[in-house]
Design a protein around this motif. Structure first.
Motif: not given
Length: 263
Positions: A196-199, A201, A255, A259-261
């Motif tokens: 999961p990474r920040p939206t 990124r 980013s 939040s991460r997703h």
């Protein structure tokens, strides 16, 4: 000094239909994206539904083809096409722009995301790691066709292409782009996106990564003969890559607030 193998641009024929290697490379690129996207979804690594992904991929394919052609028209040869607009549809004569194709794909993502209630960056982050292998396939197609060759050089791996008809060794710049824009960018984005990474990124890294790779590779690629080098001795490809890098930097900063997703 090496000699380009002078491949037959036609891979095979089916009756009167000639199937070209470059066309096959498009199919390979989208097939790779389809396979990798399904792999991630089936393993629960994305919130995107499989049927939505397949529909989106088809729409993005149309966006890439039409955007690539229109981008070539407006970025590289606007005067020619304004004088004879019907040649815009002569796809068999070649002439595609990656940057135009990217605009077409982004538009497709925006429209599909709006229609299916997906965040634009959720879709773009998912698709970004799937793109570089298609770019690699396209550059391999350029090499097979012996087109978009590099600038003259005396390096040991310099290659003589038939197109320039001057007998001089040139950088096999198609293979440089194959490695930089294709394989290297794919490896980085694919493994980076498995967590999961920040939206936004991953999309940011794609824009910056491709932009930098293309900018570097253009130093070794022969500029289009009908354009030459432009302001500051940069090619059209380099000038078109600068906004990509800037957009990637801006998106990266954006980013950092997200939040991460899962991708």
């Amino acid at each position: 000094m090496l000699q380009h193998p002078h491949f037959d641009p036609v891979a095979f024929t089916l009756g009167p239909l000639a199937v070209h290697w470059y066309g096959l490379m498009y199919i390979v690129g989208f097939a790779a994206a389809w396979y990798l996207g399904r792999w991630k979804i089936q393993r629960g690594l994305s919130t995107i539904r499989l049927t939505d992904f397949e529909d989106l991929l088809f729409i993005c394919m149309l966006g890439a083809v039409f955007g690539g052609r229109l981008g070539y028209v407006f970025f590289y040869k606007p005067a020619q096409f304004l004088s004879d607009p019907l040649t815009i549809f002569y796809l068999w004569e070649g002439g595609m722009s990656f940057h135009g194709g990217l605009i077409g794909v982004l538009l497709a993502i925006a429209l599909y995301g709006y229609a299916r209630k997906y965040s634009f960056f959720v879709l773009s982050d998912f698709l970004a790691p799937l793109v570089p292998l298609g770019l690699a396939a396209g550059r391999l197609g350029n090499f097979i066709n012996g087109e978009l060759w590099g600038r003259t050089t005396n390096v040991p791996w310099g290659m003589v292409f038939a197109g320039p008809q001057d007998g001089l060794a040139r950088h096999p710049s198609q293979l440089y782009q194959f490695g930089l824009e294709g394989i290297a960018l794919f490896i980085f984005l694919w493994f980076y996106a498995l967590k999961p990474r920040p939206t936004g990124r991953i999309s940011a890294y794609f824009l910056m990564g491709y932009g930098v790779a293309r900018f570097i590779a253009e130093w070794f690629r022969e500029p289009d003969d009908f354009l030459g080098l432009l302001t500051a001795n940069l090619s059209m490809g380099q000038w078109l890559s600068l906004p990509m890098i800037l957009a990637g930097v801006i998106l990266y900063r954006f980013s950092a607030t997200q939040s991460r997703h899962a991708q």
